[in-house]
Design a protein around this motif. Structure first.
Motif, PDB file in Angstrom:
ATOM      1  N   PHE A  61       0.798  -1.226   0.000  1.00 51.99           N
ATOM      2  CA  PHE A  61       0.000   0.000   0.000  1.00 51.99           C
ATOM      3  C   PHE A  61       0.830   1.277   0.000  1.00 51.99           C
ATOM      4  O   PHE A  61       0.291   2.348  -0.254  1.00 51.99           O
ATOM      5  N   LYS A  62       2.128   1.192   0.280  1.00 47.03           N
ATOM      6  CA  LYS A  62       2.972   2.386   0.401  1.00 47.03           C
ATOM      7  C   LYS A  62       2.957   3.200  -0.894  1.00 47.03           C
ATOM      8  O   LYS A  62       3.314   2.709  -1.958  1.00 47.03           O
ATOM      9  N   GLY A  63       2.504   4.447  -0.792  1.00 48.34           N
ATOM     10  CA  GLY A  63       2.489   5.351  -1.934  1.00 48.34           C
ATOM     11  C   GLY A  63       1.357   5.097  -2.920  1.00 48.34           C
ATOM     12  O   GLY A  63       1.250   5.792  -3.920  1.00 48.34           O
ATOM     13  N   GLU A  64       0.522   4.137  -2.659  1.00 50.65           N
ATOM     14  CA  GLU A  64      -0.585   3.803  -3.570  1.00 50.65           C
ATOM     15  C   GLU A  64      -1.901   4.337  -3.026  1.00 50.65           C
ATOM     16  O   GLU A  64      -2.050   4.541  -1.831  1.00 50.65           O
ATOM     17  N   MET A  65      -2.853   4.520  -3.918  1.00 51.68           N
ATOM     18  CA  MET A  65      -4.178   4.994  -3.544  1.00 51.68           C
ATOM     19  C   MET A  65      -5.222   4.209  -4.328  1.00 51.68           C
ATOM     20  O   MET A  65      -4.988   3.858  -5.493  1.00 51.68           O
ATOM     21  N   ASP A  66      -6.350   3.941  -3.729  1.00 52.44           N
ATOM     22  CA  ASP A  66      -7.451   3.187  -4.346  1.00 52.44           C
ATOM     23  C   ASP A  66      -6.963   1.841  -4.883  1.00 52.44           C
ATOM     24  O   ASP A  66      -7.259   1.456  -6.009  1.00 52.44           O
ATOM     25  N   LEU A  67      -6.228   1.138  -4.060  1.00 54.39           N
ATOM     26  CA  LEU A  67      -5.668  -0.156  -4.419  1.00 54.39           C
ATOM     27  C   LEU A  67      -6.369  -1.247  -3.624  1.00 54.39           C
ATOM     28  O   LEU A  67      -6.655  -1.072  -2.439  1.00 54.39           O
ATOM     29  N   LYS A  68      -6.672  -2.363  -4.272  1.00 51.85           N
ATOM     30  CA  LYS A  68      -7.328  -3.489  -3.613  1.00 51.85           C
ATOM     31  C   LYS A  68      -6.355  -4.646  -3.466  1.00 51.85           C
ATOM     32  O   LYS A  68      -5.629  -4.974  -4.395  1.00 51.85           O
ATOM     33  N   VAL A  69      -6.370  -5.251  -2.277  1.00 59.05           N
ATOM     34  CA  VAL A  69      -5.558  -6.431  -1.987  1.00 59.05           C
ATOM     35  C   VAL A  69      -6.502  -7.501  -1.471  1.00 59.05           C
ATOM     36  O   VAL A  69      -7.355  -7.226  -0.625  1.00 59.05           O
ATOM     37  N   THR A  70      -6.373  -8.731  -1.972  1.00 56.10           N
ATOM     38  CA  THR A  70      -7.299  -9.800  -1.613  1.00 56.10           C
ATOM     39  C   THR A  70      -6.596 -10.906  -0.848  1.00 56.10           C
ATOM     40  O   THR A  70      -5.536 -11.369  -1.242  1.00 56.10           O
ATOM     41  N   TYR A  71      -7.215 -11.312   0.248  1.00 53.28           N
ATOM     42  CA  TYR A  71      -6.787 -12.464   1.040  1.00 53.28           C
ATOM     43  C   TYR A  71      -7.685 -13.630   0.647  1.00 53.28           C
ATOM     44  O   TYR A  71      -8.894 -13.468   0.523  1.00 53.28           O
ATOM     45  N   HIS A  72      -7.101 -14.834   0.462  1.00 52.39           N
ATOM     46  CA  HIS A  72      -7.857 -16.015   0.049  1.00 52.39           C
ATOM     47  C   HIS A  72      -7.614 -17.174   1.004  1.00 52.39           C
ATOM     48  O   HIS A  72      -6.523 -17.339   1.516  1.00 52.39           O
ATOM     49  N   SER A  73      -8.643 -17.973   1.201  1.00 52.43           N
ATOM     50  CA  SER A  73      -8.510 -19.286   1.824  1.00 52.43           C
ATOM     51  C   SER A  73      -9.418 -20.217   1.039  1.00 52.43           C
ATOM     52  O   SER A  73      -9.982 -19.818   0.021  1.00 52.43           O
ATOM     53  N   ASP A  74      -9.580 -21.451   1.505  1.00 52.04           N
ATOM     54  CA  ASP A  74     -10.386 -22.388   0.733  1.00 52.04           C
ATOM     55  C   ASP A  74     -11.880 -22.056   0.754  1.00 52.04           C
ATOM     56  O   ASP A  74     -12.599 -22.363  -0.182  1.00 52.04           O
ATOM     57  N   LYS A  75     -12.365 -21.388   1.804  1.00 51.66           N
ATOM     58  CA  LYS A  75     -13.795 -21.110   1.912  1.00 51.66           C
ATOM     59  C   LYS A  75     -14.167 -19.638   1.854  1.00 51.66           C
ATOM     60  O   LYS A  75     -15.344 -19.313   1.772  1.00 51.66           O
ATOM     61  N   SER A  76     -13.211 -18.747   1.902  1.00 55.07           N
ATOM     62  CA  SER A  76     -13.542 -17.331   1.995  1.00 55.07           C
ATOM     63  C   SER A  76     -12.505 -16.470   1.284  1.00 55.07           C
ATOM     64  O   SER A  76     -11.383 -16.896   1.048  1.00 55.07           O
ATOM     65  N   SER A  77     -12.926 -15.266   0.966  1.00 54.65           N
ATOM     66  CA  SER A  77     -11.999 -14.266   0.445  1.00 54.65           C
ATOM     67  C   SER A  77     -12.391 -12.910   1.007  1.00 54.65           C
ATOM     68  O   SER A  77     -13.566 -12.618   1.209  1.00 54.65           O
TER      69      SER A  77
END
Length: 87
Positions: A61-77
């Motif tokens: 996220f450093k220096g970025e704006m309106d950025l999406k990061v996704t966490y994943h597992s087998d049943k959820s995101s």
């Protein structure tokens, strides 16, 4: 003018779960929501999945704006969106 960054947490891409001013709190709750299955939680960086840490998330996220990061597992995101409060 003060820059205030917020982190929005979305479950499965569309359900808003929370809004945070702390990246540490957003990361903690993203792990809680995503860690419901039997497999570990991963953060996708390019094509390589990595174990999510606050340090890695902060560097993305450093220096970025309106950025999406996704966490994943087998049943959820969970998606974390970094944006700026507009005055």
């Amino acid at each position: 003018m003060t820059k205030i960054y917020i982190y929005c947490l979305f479950e499965r891409g569309d359900k808003l779960c929370g809004v945070y001013s702390s990246i540490k709190a957003a990361h903690r709750d993203a792990l809680k929501i995503c860690n419901t299955g039997g497999s570990p939680v991963y953060l996708r960086l390019g094509k390589n999945p990595v174990k999510p840490t606050v340090r890695i998330l902060r560097n993305i996220f450093k220096g970025e704006m309106d950025l999406k990061v996704t966490y994943h597992s087998d049943k959820s995101s969970v998606t974390i969106l970094k944006t700026k409060l507009k005055e």
